[in-house]
Design a protein around this motif. Structure first.
Motif, PDB file in Angstrom:
ATOM      1  N   GLU A   1      -0.283  -9.181  -2.262  1.00 22.52           N
ATOM      2  CA  GLU A   1      -1.113  -8.061  -1.849  1.00 22.52           C
ATOM      3  C   GLU A   1      -0.593  -7.450  -0.550  1.00 22.52           C
ATOM      4  O   GLU A   1      -0.584  -6.237  -0.394  1.00 22.52           O
ATOM      5  N   SER A   2      -0.170  -8.294   0.384  1.00 25.59           N
ATOM      6  CA  SER A   2       0.317  -7.755   1.651  1.00 25.59           C
ATOM      7  C   SER A   2       1.642  -7.029   1.451  1.00 25.59           C
ATOM      8  O   SER A   2       1.896  -6.005   2.083  1.00 25.59           O
TER       9      SER A   2
ATOM     10  N   GLU B   1      -3.805   1.640  -9.001  1.00 28.82           N
ATOM     11  CA  GLU B   1      -4.670   0.741  -9.757  1.00 28.82           C
ATOM     12  C   GLU B   1      -5.353   1.474 -10.906  1.00 28.82           C
ATOM     13  O   GLU B   1      -5.459   0.940 -12.014  1.00 28.82           O
TER      14      GLU B   1
END
Length: 122
Positions: free
Chosen positions: A3-4, A43
């Motif tokens: 995610e980072s 997304e």
């Protein structure tokens, strides 16, 4: 960790997009907001594309699913391609390394821990 990495890559892309459309500077809060919008957009396109594949009885998306998903969110592949050509966007280079490597943990040998506790005659 992923995610980072993805967030940093989107942050770099958001900064490049801002520069490409003519901004000379972007405040930290504006860049954070643009990054969040970009993440949500990606997304949404991914979700729509996967939903269309499932409706067609497939487990994996294909280019037609992506094309339809982009149309659902208000753009097309040719429009994206034209934007990339007009603005000469390069691939984003996030300043973090992936995958993140961790130092190896020392492995204990079988019975190594117990050997200190055993009586001397064993």
């Amino acid at each position: 960790v992923m995610e980072s990495y993805a967030a940093e890559a989107c942050r770099t892309v958001a900064a490049q997009l801002s520069e490409a459309i003519g901004f000379q500077a972007v405040s930290q809060s504006a860049l954070d907001t643009l990054t969040e919008i970009l993440i949500k957009y990606i997304e949404e396109v991914g979700f729509q594309s996967h939903s269309l594949a499932e409706l067609a009885g497939r487990t994996q998306d294909n280019l037609l699913d992506l094309k339809s998903a982009l149309q659902d969110v208000g753009t097309t592949l040719p429009e994206l391609y034209l934007f990339m050509q007009r603005n000469e966007l390069r691939y984003a280079k996030a300043e973090i390394r992936f995958p993140v490597s961790r130092p190896p943990r020392p492995r204990e040998r079988f019975g190594q821990e117990e050997a200190a506790e055993l009586p001397p005659h064993i």
